[in-house]
Design an enzyme around this catalytic site. Sequence first.
Site, PDB file in Angstrom:
ATOM      1  N   CYS A  49      16.948  10.355  14.169  1.00  0.00           N
ATOM      2  CA  CYS A  49      17.762  10.072  13.251  1.00  0.00           C
ATOM      3  C   CYS A  49      18.990   9.181  13.515  1.00  0.00           C
ATOM      4  CB  CYS A  49      18.529  11.557  12.766  1.00  0.00           C
ATOM      5  SG  CYS A  49      17.586  12.648  12.349  1.00  0.00           S
ATOM      6  N   HIS A  70      28.077  11.910  11.945  1.00  0.00           N
ATOM      7  CA  HIS A  70      26.626  12.300  11.835  1.00  0.00           C
ATOM      8  C   HIS A  70      26.613  13.588  10.910  1.00  0.00           C
ATOM      9  CE1 HIS A  70      22.436  12.378  12.496  1.00  0.00           C
ATOM     10  NE2 HIS A  70      22.434  13.347  13.146  1.00  0.00           N
ATOM     11  N   GLU A  80      29.305  17.079  18.160  1.00  0.00           N
ATOM     12  CA  GLU A  80      30.212  15.936  17.535  1.00  0.00           C
ATOM     13  C   GLU A  80      31.473  16.185  17.676  1.00  0.00           C
ATOM     14  OE1 GLU A  80      29.409  12.508  14.158  1.00  0.00           O
ATOM     15  OE2 GLU A  80      28.774  14.621  13.715  1.00  0.00           O
ATOM     16  N   LYS A 130      26.831  13.533   4.188  1.00  0.00           N
ATOM     17  CA  LYS A 130      25.302  14.282   4.106  1.00  0.00           C
ATOM     18  C   LYS A 130      25.690  15.310   3.086  1.00  0.00           C
ATOM     19  CE  LYS A 130      23.020  13.234   8.375  1.00  0.00           C
ATOM     20  NZ  LYS A 130      23.901  12.123   9.123  1.00  0.00           N
ATOM     21  N   HIS A 183      20.326  14.737   4.343  1.00  0.00           N
ATOM     22  CA  HIS A 183      20.040  14.333   5.695  1.00  0.00           C
ATOM     23  C   HIS A 183      18.707  13.443   5.622  1.00  0.00           C
ATOM     24  CE1 HIS A 183      19.642  12.894   9.498  1.00  0.00           C
ATOM     25  NE2 HIS A 183      19.613  13.906  10.357  1.00  0.00           N
ATOM     26  N   PHE A 217      16.826  13.630  17.569  1.00  0.00           N
ATOM     27  CA  PHE A 217      15.939  14.419  18.439  1.00  0.00           C
ATOM     28  C   PHE A 217      15.583  13.427  19.782  1.00  0.00           C
ATOM     29  CE2 PHE A 217      14.019  17.228  15.004  1.00  0.00           C
ATOM     30  CZ  PHE A 217      15.196  18.207  14.983  1.00  0.00           C
TER      31      PHE A 217
END
Length: 418
Positions: free
Chosen positions: A173, A313, A324, A342, A347, A406
């Site tokens: 991502c 993010h 975060e 988002k 996402h 990931f």
Amino acid sequence: MSRPPTTAPARTRFDAAITGVGMVTAAGVGVEKSWERMRAGAGTAATGVPALAGIPAGFACAVTDFDPSGFIDRKQMWRLDRSSQLALVAAHEAVTSSGLDRDSWDATRVGVVLGNGIGGAATWEKQHHVLLERGPRKVSPLLIPMLSPNMGAGYISMMFGALGPSLVTATACASGTTAVGMARELLRSGVCDVVITGGTEAPLVPSLITGFSQMRALAGRRDDLSTTSRPFDADRNGFVPAEGAAVLVLERAEDARARGADIRAMVSGYGASADAHHATAPDPDGRGAELALRAALRDAGVGADEVDHVNAHGTATLLNDAAEARTIRRVLGKRPAVTSVKGVVGHSLAAAGAIEAVATALTLEEGRIPPTANLESPDPELELDVVFKAGRDVRAEVAVSNSFGFGGQNAVLLLTAT
């Protein structure tokens, strides 16, 4: 054996000018439509996505009213997976808006760097069914070129006759953000004069979305899908999957100024790191993310107290938002205004960072931070200045855009106003 240095040597500041942008998102086809809905904070998640029919997690932020035939030859279009189609439409808009003339540029010095994590997932799944149900002789001979993750970049280079390096970044991502960072390095090193960069992803296929659902990564609150994706909310419980693409045209700042280009913003810093922690969960303290953020600040020669805005993010998962937030507080304090788009566009995995880079550039250009859609009750433990309910007018000069993926992949861009 000597140890590696603990601090990277300082480098001279390098500004890459963003002279063109293109977007295809669930909020709309084109920058104008996507940005308008982001500014309004209007969510796009919905059920009834045809590609996801018949599975329990059949909801997503899907691109609707998408007709690439105006940009892609109809004879070629059926040979392209949706991920490549999305990329080509975004790239066409970006290059057109840059004002560059492909007939006058040195094509050997025009590169392409595109983030993509999954490749032609829809093609792969469809042809797997063909193999099982109709036998190997019925499998398409175009299967491999349609599913390969590099083909989005390859087709962009073909569309514009770009003969420079054509690369794909696959950092989950964070892929779109990694791509923009690598594109800037091609300019900085002198390899390229122009780089077409960004990210694309078309992951809305039953097997992949079911996989995310089985991991319990997807949003569980589905009573009102348009408000399901709620980054930084106390009631957040997962992300909404999406498809999309965004492309930016980068040039050296001096080159862009010399030709009188309309510079939207500058990419002035980039940092990357790894968590080395877990396959899918972030380091709970955000230490890996902190390394990337500090590297971006150092690369740009910018102090933490100079950052006005963070495009987070912000996936709306419990672990990501918390990690975060800790990183932002520890490095930047509570000063920057934070948002996540988002909540509007979901996402889109490898495309997310590129979409957010465009949104960050537009925020700096217009002085307007879009709200974090669907945020009703900010999580008090996060202690951030999150923009929600309505957008906020600001005089922002410095902004960062965070992306995490990931495998513990972290990438951060630092953008500055012109």
